[in-house]
Design an enzyme around this catalytic site. Structure first.
Site, PDB file in Angstrom:
ATOM      1  N   ASP A  65     -15.728  -2.928  37.715  1.00 46.62           N
ATOM      2  CA  ASP A  65     -14.691  -2.399  38.602  1.00 46.62           C
ATOM      3  C   ASP A  65     -15.181  -2.353  40.047  1.00 46.62           C
ATOM      4  OD1 ASP A  65     -13.181  -2.099  36.359  1.00 46.62           O
ATOM      5  OD2 ASP A  65     -13.242   0.096  36.325  1.00 46.62           O
ATOM      6  N   ASP A  79      -6.035  -8.961  42.651  1.00 49.27           N
ATOM      7  CA  ASP A  79      -5.723 -10.370  42.905  1.00 49.27           C
ATOM      8  C   ASP A  79      -4.509 -10.503  43.812  1.00 49.27           C
ATOM      9  OD1 ASP A  79      -7.836 -11.224  41.382  1.00 49.27           O
ATOM     10  OD2 ASP A  79      -6.615 -11.834  39.650  1.00 49.27           O
ATOM     11  N   ASP A 137     -14.599 -12.442  41.945  1.00 51.91           N
ATOM     12  CA  ASP A 137     -13.589 -12.292  40.892  1.00 51.91           C
ATOM     13  C   ASP A 137     -14.014 -12.994  39.611  1.00 51.91           C
ATOM     14  OD1 ASP A 137     -10.954 -11.363  40.078  1.00 51.91           O
ATOM     15  OD2 ASP A 137     -10.394 -13.475  40.046  1.00 51.91           O
ATOM     16  N   ASP A 196      -7.825  -5.672  37.975  1.00 49.63           N
ATOM     17  CA  ASP A 196      -8.098  -7.039  38.397  1.00 49.63           C
ATOM     18  C   ASP A 196      -6.827  -7.728  38.869  1.00 49.63           C
ATOM     19  OD1 ASP A 196     -10.179  -9.237  38.482  1.00 49.63           O
ATOM     20  OD2 ASP A 196      -8.663 -10.195  37.226  1.00 49.63           O
ATOM     21  N   ARG A 251     -16.790  -9.328  30.061  1.00 47.44           N
ATOM     22  CA  ARG A 251     -16.828 -10.007  28.763  1.00 47.44           C
ATOM     23  C   ARG A 251     -18.205  -9.940  28.141  1.00 47.44           C
ATOM     24  NH1 ARG A 251     -13.707 -13.516  31.833  1.00 47.44           N
ATOM     25  NH2 ARG A 251     -15.505 -14.858  32.226  1.00 47.44           N
ATOM     26  N   ASP A 271     -16.974 -10.538  38.091  1.00 45.75           N
ATOM     27  CA  ASP A 271     -16.589  -9.281  37.435  1.00 45.75           C
ATOM     28  C   ASP A 271     -16.014  -9.542  36.045  1.00 45.75           C
ATOM     29  OD1 ASP A 271     -14.068 -10.252  38.028  1.00 45.75           O
ATOM     30  OD2 ASP A 271     -13.511  -8.630  39.374  1.00 45.75           O
TER      31      ASP A 271
END
Length: 209
Positions: A40, A102, A77, A98, A85, A80
């Site tokens: 985050d 974006d 991006d 996210d 994952r 993160d």
């Protein structure tokens, strides 16, 4: 078969780079996870950097520095997502954060280019074209999210967010080194790709209705 055919025709331009890029950022994502950095935090820092850089540099005509710095922050991006994952920290909140970030980043980048074109372009129409590209950039993920919420099929379409950011970045860099027509051309390509992608996603969601 119909959905599969649509998926093949609508495969994103940069889709084939997804796995190689994932392998490259994997070690960095693992390292950040080991030292306790939150995905985050990376998301917020990356978005903040893109927004500030885009709205500070692009309207002033600092295109090369703006594109490079914003591109660096935008690349976070990818990191993160890999962190979440690989660290087992994927969550619904993270997905909401996210997606929201974006939209903020896309709006800042294209909005900064709109302001630049409105002031410097020989034809003011190019700023209008970029505004349409911005509208499409907001509409594309909305169609996808609304279709998923309604249980309707979705497709990536002609150009994903990565494709559109790449095109905007290339046009901005070329304009920054003196290729004056590059940014208006990028605006046209972004507007056309965005329009087609919106149409593809709406068509897929409509199904056989």
């Amino acid at each position: 078969m119909r959905d599969a055919a649509w998926s093949r025709r609508g495969e994103p331009v940069l889709h084939r780079l997804r796995h190689p890029v994932g392998r490259l950022v994997g070690p960095l994502a693992d390292g950040l996870n080991r030292i306790g950095v939150s995905p985050d935090v990376v998301t917020i820092v990356g978005t903040g950097g893109v927004v500030v850089t885009s709205l500070l540099c692009l309207p002033r005509g600092w295109l090369v520095s703006g594109a490079l710095i914003a591109g660096f922050f935008a690349s976070l991006d990818v990191i993160d997502g890999a962190m979440a994952r690989r660290g087992g920290r994927v969550s619904r909140w993270g997905a909401v954060l996210d997606a929201s970030c974006d939209r903020l980043a896309d709006g800042a980048i294209l909005g900064g280019l709109v302001l630049y074109l409105a002031v410097t372009a020989d034809e003011p129409v190019w700023s209008g074209v970029m505004v349409w590209a911005l509208i499409c950039a907001v509409t594309i993920p909305y169609v996808n999210a609304r279709a998923e919420a309604s249980g309707l099929p979705t497709v990536p379409g002609l150009a994903t967010r990565a494709d559109r950011l790449f095109m905007a970045g290339v046009g901005t860099l070329l304009a920054g080194v003196g290729v004056a027509w590059a940014l208006p051309a990028a605006a046209v390509v972004l507007a056309v790709m965005g329009t087609i992608t919106v149409a593809q996603r709406l068509h897929a969601a409509r199904g056989d209705v």
